[in-house]
Design a protein around this motif. Sequence first.
Motif, mmCIF file in Angstrom:
data_model
loop_
_atom_site.group_PDB
_atom_site.id
_atom_site.type_symbol
_atom_site.label_atom_id
_atom_site.label_comp_id
_atom_site.label_asym_id
_atom_site.label_seq_id
_atom_site.Cartn_x
_atom_site.Cartn_y
_atom_site.Cartn_z
ATOM 1 N N VAL A 64 0.841 -1.191 0.000
ATOM 2 C CA VAL A 64 0.000 0.000 0.000
ATOM 3 C C VAL A 64 0.881 1.248 0.000
ATOM 4 O O VAL A 64 1.849 1.325 0.755
ATOM 5 C CB VAL A 64 -0.924 0.033 1.249
ATOM 6 C CG1 VAL A 64 -1.759 1.302 1.275
ATOM 7 C CG2 VAL A 64 -1.818 -1.193 1.301
ATOM 8 N N VAL A 65 0.527 2.220 -0.842
ATOM 9 C CA VAL A 65 1.190 3.525 -0.846
ATOM 10 C C VAL A 65 0.143 4.546 -0.436
ATOM 11 O O VAL A 65 -0.888 4.688 -1.092
ATOM 12 C CB VAL A 65 1.770 3.872 -2.235
ATOM 13 C CG1 VAL A 65 2.388 5.261 -2.222
ATOM 14 C CG2 VAL A 65 2.796 2.838 -2.670
ATOM 15 N N MET A 66 0.397 5.240 0.687
ATOM 16 C CA MET A 66 -0.530 6.258 1.183
ATOM 17 C C MET A 66 0.067 7.629 0.898
ATOM 18 O O MET A 66 1.207 7.902 1.285
ATOM 19 C CB MET A 66 -0.757 6.082 2.685
ATOM 20 C CG MET A 66 -1.450 4.778 3.009
ATOM 21 S SD MET A 66 -1.859 4.580 4.753
ATOM 22 C CE MET A 66 -0.244 4.451 5.486
ATOM 23 N N LEU A 67 -0.697 8.462 0.193
ATOM 24 C CA LEU A 67 -0.240 9.795 -0.177
ATOM 25 C C LEU A 67 -0.863 10.813 0.755
ATOM 26 O O LEU A 67 -2.082 10.975 0.786
ATOM 27 C CB LEU A 67 -0.611 10.096 -1.634
ATOM 28 C CG LEU A 67 -0.129 9.073 -2.664
ATOM 29 C CD1 LEU A 67 -0.562 9.487 -4.060
ATOM 30 C CD2 LEU A 67 1.377 8.883 -2.589
ATOM 31 N N GLY A 68 -0.021 11.496 1.515
ATOM 32 C CA GLY A 68 -0.478 12.489 2.478
ATOM 33 C C GLY A 68 -0.573 13.869 1.867
ATOM 34 O O GLY A 68 -0.496 14.032 0.642
#
Length: 165
Positions: free
Chosen positions: A66-70
Motif C-alpha cells: 500500500v502507498v498512502m499519499l499524504g
Amino acid sequence: MAYSPKALQYASIGAAEQVRLTDRVSYLYLEYAQIVQGRTGVLALQADESGNTRGEVQIPVGSIAVVMLGPGTSITAAAAASLAAAGAVVMFNVLKRVAESLWVKAVDAAADGVVVMVTSAPQTEQGFRVQLHQARGKDVIDFDGISLMRSIPINAHDEKDSSPP
C-alpha cells in the motif's frame, strides 16, 4: 517515454520469481512529494522552497502493498499505472468532485481490469462507500446499513455460455 534496458529486464521477471504479497512491506506513507515515473521505475521527488529538486528516492513498487499519499503529495498517471500493475494499492484523500472524475477515468482505462474505489460517505453507518467495476465474483450488499463484500460463485457454465440452459 522509453524505458531503460534495465527496467525492461525487470518487466520480464516471471510470476514465480516475483515478490509475494506476504513478503511485501506493509505500507509506504509519503508527504510533500511528487511521485513520478522515471526511466527505471517510480520515484518520489522532494523540492526545496525555490522549486529545485533536493531529494529523489526510488520506490520499490514490486515489494510494497500500500502507498498512502499524504498532504502536499501528487502522483502522475504513469506512476499510478506502474503501482497498479505491480499490485500496489494507492490511497489518498481528495475532494468529492475529484474522486468522481478519477472514477470515470479509472473505469475508462480499466479495459478488462477491476476497479475498486472507497470514498467517504458520512451519511452512512460506516462512513464510507465502496464502488466496484468489473469485479467478477464480487458484489457489495447492504446489510442493515452496513456495506459488506459478497463473493458470488462463478459456475463453469457461466464462463462458457451466458445464455440460460
